[in-house]
Design a protein around this motif. Structure first.
Motif, PDB file in Angstrom:
ATOM      1  N   TYR A  16     -18.336 -93.360  39.824  1.00 47.80           N
ATOM      2  CA  TYR A  16     -19.414 -92.491  40.314  1.00 47.80           C
ATOM      3  C   TYR A  16     -18.836 -91.229  40.959  1.00 47.80           C
ATOM      4  O   TYR A  16     -19.319 -90.112  40.727  1.00 47.80           O
ATOM      5  CB  TYR A  16     -20.275 -93.269  41.302  1.00 47.80           C
ATOM      6  N   MET A  17     -17.793 -91.380  41.770  1.00 48.20           N
ATOM      7  CA  MET A  17     -17.179 -90.227  42.420  1.00 48.20           C
ATOM      8  C   MET A  17     -16.538 -89.301  41.407  1.00 48.20           C
ATOM      9  O   MET A  17     -16.614 -88.068  41.535  1.00 48.20           O
ATOM     10  CB  MET A  17     -16.123 -90.700  43.432  1.00 48.20           C
ATOM     11  N   HIS A  18     -15.914 -89.877  40.359  1.00 48.63           N
ATOM     12  CA  HIS A  18     -15.317 -89.059  39.302  1.00 48.63           C
ATOM     13  C   HIS A  18     -16.398 -88.252  38.581  1.00 48.63           C
ATOM     14  O   HIS A  18     -16.221 -87.049  38.321  1.00 48.63           O
ATOM     15  CB  HIS A  18     -14.580 -89.964  38.310  1.00 48.63           C
ATOM     16  N   TYR A  23     -19.482 -83.111  37.989  1.00 44.18           N
ATOM     17  CA  TYR A  23     -20.771 -82.417  38.129  1.00 44.18           C
ATOM     18  C   TYR A  23     -20.616 -81.163  38.987  1.00 44.18           C
ATOM     19  O   TYR A  23     -21.145 -80.092  38.654  1.00 44.18           O
ATOM     20  CB  TYR A  23     -21.791 -83.372  38.744  1.00 44.18           C
ATOM     21  N   TYR A  24     -19.872 -81.296  40.098  1.00 43.73           N
ATOM     22  CA  TYR A  24     -19.635 -80.130  40.955  1.00 43.73           C
ATOM     23  C   TYR A  24     -18.873 -79.052  40.199  1.00 43.73           C
ATOM     24  O   TYR A  24     -19.177 -77.855  40.304  1.00 43.73           O
ATOM     25  CB  TYR A  24     -18.859 -80.544  42.205  1.00 43.73           C
ATOM     26  N   TYR A  28     -20.136 -75.238  39.514  1.00 49.99           N
ATOM     27  CA  TYR A  28     -19.341 -74.083  39.926  1.00 49.99           C
ATOM     28  C   TYR A  28     -19.192 -73.100  38.762  1.00 49.99           C
ATOM     29  O   TYR A  28     -19.288 -71.874  38.939  1.00 49.99           O
ATOM     30  CB  TYR A  28     -17.959 -74.530  40.410  1.00 49.99           C
ATOM     31  N   GLU A  29     -18.962 -73.631  37.557  1.00 52.06           N
ATOM     32  CA  GLU A  29     -18.837 -72.777  36.378  1.00 52.06           C
ATOM     33  C   GLU A  29     -20.165 -72.077  36.065  1.00 52.06           C
ATOM     34  O   GLU A  29     -20.190 -70.909  35.676  1.00 52.06           O
ATOM     35  CB  GLU A  29     -18.387 -73.611  35.176  1.00 52.06           C
ATOM     36  N   THR A 129     -21.422 -82.490  52.104  1.00 54.03           N
ATOM     37  CA  THR A 129     -22.187 -83.520  52.805  1.00 54.03           C
ATOM     38  C   THR A 129     -23.672 -83.177  52.841  1.00 54.03           C
ATOM     39  O   THR A 129     -24.512 -84.055  53.033  1.00 54.03           O
ATOM     40  CB  THR A 129     -21.692 -83.702  54.256  1.00 54.03           C
ATOM     41  N   LYS A 130     -24.004 -81.904  52.628  1.00 50.42           N
ATOM     42  CA  LYS A 130     -25.395 -81.458  52.576  1.00 50.42           C
ATOM     43  C   LYS A 130     -25.842 -81.128  51.154  1.00 50.42           C
ATOM     44  O   LYS A 130     -26.915 -80.552  50.950  1.00 50.42           O
ATOM     45  CB  LYS A 130     -25.573 -80.219  53.469  1.00 50.42           C
ATOM     46  N   LYS A 131     -24.966 -81.460  50.167  1.00 50.42           N
ATOM     47  CA  LYS A 131     -25.236 -81.215  48.743  1.00 50.42           C
ATOM     48  C   LYS A 131     -25.454 -79.729  48.462  1.00 50.42           C
ATOM     49  O   LYS A 131     -26.291 -79.341  47.652  1.00 50.42           O
ATOM     50  CB  LYS A 131     -26.446 -82.037  48.274  1.00 50.42           C
ATOM     51  N   ILE A 132     -24.673 -78.887  49.135  1.00 50.24           N
ATOM     52  CA  ILE A 132     -24.726 -77.438  48.953  1.00 50.24           C
ATOM     53  C   ILE A 132     -23.443 -76.992  48.257  1.00 50.24           C
ATOM     54  O   ILE A 132     -22.352 -77.449  48.606  1.00 50.24           O
ATOM     55  CB  ILE A 132     -24.887 -76.717  50.301  1.00 50.24           C
ATOM     56  N   PHE A 133     -23.577 -76.080  47.293  1.00 46.64           N
ATOM     57  CA  PHE A 133     -22.436 -75.698  46.465  1.00 46.64           C
ATOM     58  C   PHE A 133     -21.720 -74.445  46.974  1.00 46.64           C
ATOM     59  O   PHE A 133     -20.506 -74.424  47.074  1.00 46.64           O
ATOM     60  CB  PHE A 133     -22.894 -75.468  45.019  1.00 46.64           C
ATOM     61  N   GLU A 134     -22.468 -73.389  47.232  1.00 44.43           N
ATOM     62  CA  GLU A 134     -21.852 -72.116  47.601  1.00 44.43           C
ATOM     63  C   GLU A 134     -22.672 -71.451  48.701  1.00 44.43           C
ATOM     64  O   GLU A 134     -23.742 -71.929  49.079  1.00 44.43           O
ATOM     65  CB  GLU A 134     -21.795 -71.161  46.381  1.00 44.43           C
ATOM     66  N   THR A 135     -22.148 -70.327  49.228  1.00 44.94           N
ATOM     67  CA  THR A 135     -22.882 -69.527  50.204  1.00 44.94           C
ATOM     68  C   THR A 135     -23.167 -68.141  49.624  1.00 44.94           C
ATOM     69  O   THR A 135     -22.376 -67.610  48.841  1.00 44.94           O
ATOM     70  CB  THR A 135     -22.091 -69.380  51.513  1.00 44.94           C
TER      71      THR A 135
END
Length: 573
Positions: A16-18, A23-24, A28-29, A129-135
């Motif tokens: 699951y972690m892999h 997915y992340y 990002y792409e 930890t907040k399921k946020i990808f970028e700022t």
């Protein structure tokens, strides 16, 4: 069978972690391809006010980003071709986004930084930890609101209720106590001043500012009321619904999620005529939260909430039953001491690892504040609901509540300034933490481990505990010969260099700092770095020259060591 099941769970977790990491990477792409384009997003949170910006969570094509919206210098923001719906009718209204607003802007995202120094703060993991990808950093005038109410109607009503609570409580209570009240009721801490938050941290009362499991138990009083007025099964169903709504109202923090899920599991067990087991409920709640987001394991709130609860569950019988007391009042206070001790024994390594501090005044603060905490929470909710019907009565309740909140603030201030309220220590090693918890396990288990199936069970447990304690002490005092080490510390604008000689002398050359902004490089960057390197004493401090970006760090040493040596700038080196 149990071993096979554990292996299967471990394998599925690894897979699951892999998958999640892949997915992340894909997201990002995808963001990389959107960078530089005009994008549409939905606001999926209420704004959090900072000094020079408002912070929102937004979602683009299912990807959650963090939006830092820089406040306009001109408070009366002019309409941009009359397209800003929120300012359409009033040119003097301040620009604010709301949950569910659809916005357009030119996307220039910023990748979150990883740890810049050894064991430093990893902003990227924090966002995960907040399921946020970028700022995304924007100015108010660069954002165009297209429409409103593009969101789940239930969540929108929850946010409206949250804002209504903030408005009502801020009107009924002074600024100092209204911020504390909102923190205790719904976890809203933006109105609490920094010095007050520091007092609560130092007095070991931080759990009051963030809604904790204790608050959930007070909310569960509605179950007793429902049980008196309704059928038993219906009252349990209503209580489950209220607990879910309370999770949403408080922003689904780790401590609230843990407590609410455990309470819901207990109620479901009663609905199914099954016996509820606290160990199973604790494990299932953790499993649910980690399935939703495995990175929750890195969240400090998650770690403190679960370890505090585990400490109480595992150790309470040992400590709570140590002394038999018949007097009810004395027994009540001793019970509070036992619960506080159990929780703190479990969370001390976490506090040491993340904050490099421990407090020995938690007994005083928690014993004094504990009895009135529940009363304050209940009165706070009663005051709010009455304010919706008849304001004069709620104003009278507010007078009493204000006095109680001031009392809590005063206790936090007094205990925060007591000796040993905040002891700074070096970051413990993982070995130290493992041995600490092995000692707790060896003390707490009752005939549950095969090694203890012996006629001399108590003797074996004592021997194991003594061995672990000796190993723990040896780990703290043993010294290993080292080679010359030179470390360059990232302190932003400025220089800092740490030298550790083969004879274990620690030399610091410069330390960074800046005249601009309120960020304390010494306290927030340099001191944690030294403690993470397990350094609690410097033998020499050398200042190359007195520019602020080289020498301003020294204020933290002046604060923590009030000797003339550190108060006189020219004798620091």
């Amino acid at each position: 069978m149990g071993l096979y099941l554990k292996n299967i769970v471990f394998s599925l977790g690894t897979l699951y972690m892999h998958t999640l990491n892949n997915y992340y990477d894909e997201k990002y792409e995808e963001l990389e391809s959107l960078n530089g384009s005009y994008c549409t997003a939905i606001v999926v949170s209420e704004g959090e006010e900072k000094d020079y910006k408002d912070v929102y969570e937004i979602e683009i094509k299912g990807i959650k980003l963090l939006l830092n919206l820089k406040k306009s210098k001109n408070k009366s923001l002019q309409n941009k071709e009359n397209r800003y719906l929120s300012n359409k009718n009033s040119k003097n209204s301040s620009f604010k986004l709301k949950y569910g607003d659809k916005i357009e802007f030119y996307l220039e995202y910023e990748k979150p930084s990883t740890a810049r120094n050894y064991m430093g703060f990893d902003y990227s993991n924090y966002l995960k930890t907040k399921k946020i990808f970028e700022t995304v950093n924007l100015k108010e005038e660069d954002v165009e609101i297209i429409s409103h109410d593009n969101s789940n109607i239930i969540l929108r009503k929850i946010y409206e209720l949250r804002n209504l609570m903030k408005t009502k409580i801020e009107k009924l209570l002074p600024k100092e106590t209204s911020g504390l009240c909102l923190g205790m009721l719904i976890g809203e801490t933006s109105g609490i001043e920094e010095n007050m938050q520091e007092d609560f941290r130092d007095s070991n009362l931080s759990h009051i500012l963030a809604v904790s499991g204790a608050n959930v138990s007070y909310i569960s009083i509605t179950y007793i009321f429902n049980k008196m007025c309704l059928r038993k099964r219906l009252s349990k169903i209503i209580s489950i619904i209220l607990l879910i709504l309370f999770m949403l109202l408080t922003g689904c923090t780790s401590s609230v999620n843990r407590a609410c899920i455990m309470a819901i599991l207990m109620l479901i067990a009663e609905l199914l005529y099954r016996k509820s087991d606290v160990y199973n409920n604790l494990a299932i709640s953790a499993l649910i939260l980690l399935i939703i987001n495995p990175y929750s394991l890195l969240d400090i709130g998650f770690q403190l909430s679960y370890m505090g609860t585990i400490g109480i569950v595992f150790l309470h019988d040992k400590i709570g039953n140590f002394i038999k007391i018949n007097n009810k009042i004395v027994k009540y206070f001793f019970e509070m001491i036992a619960v506080t001790t159990c929780a703190n024994l479990a969370i001390i390594p976490i506090m040491m690892f993340h904050f490099n501090t421990i407090s020995l005044t938690f007994y005083f603060s928690n014993i004094i504040v504990g009895p009135i905490l529940g009363i304050v929470v209940i009165i706070g909710f009663i005051m709010f609901f009455i304010s919706l019907i008849f304001t004069p009565i709620s104003s009278l309740i507010a007078i009493v509540l204000n006095l109680m909140l001031k009392f809590i603030i005063k206790i936090a201030e007094i205990t925060a300034n007591m000796p040993f309220s905040k002891i700074t220590i070096i970051t413990p090693s993982f070995f130290f933490i493992i041995v600490w918890y092995l000692i707790i396990i060896s003390i707490s288990y009752k005939q549950k481990v095969k090694i203890f199936y012996h006629k001399n069970n108590k003797l074996i447990k004592k021997i194991v505990s003594c061995i672990l304690i000796i190993v723990l002490i040896v780990n703290l005092i043993i010294k290993v010969d080292k080679k010359l080490e030179i470390h360059f510390v990232d302190v932003g604008q400025g220089d800092a260099c740490l030298i550790i000689t083969p004879l274990n002398k620690k030399i610091l050359i410069d330390g960074g700092g800046s005249e601009f902004g309120s960020f304390n490089v010494g306290e927030k960057t340099l001191l944690p770095y030294l403690l993470d390197r397990r350094i609690n004493k410097l033998d020499y401090i050398i200042i190359s020259h007195f520019d602020s970006d080289h020498v301003r760090f020294y204020s933290i040493f002046a604060k923590r060591n009030k000797s003339k040596k550190y108060n006189n700038r020219e004798t620091v080196w």
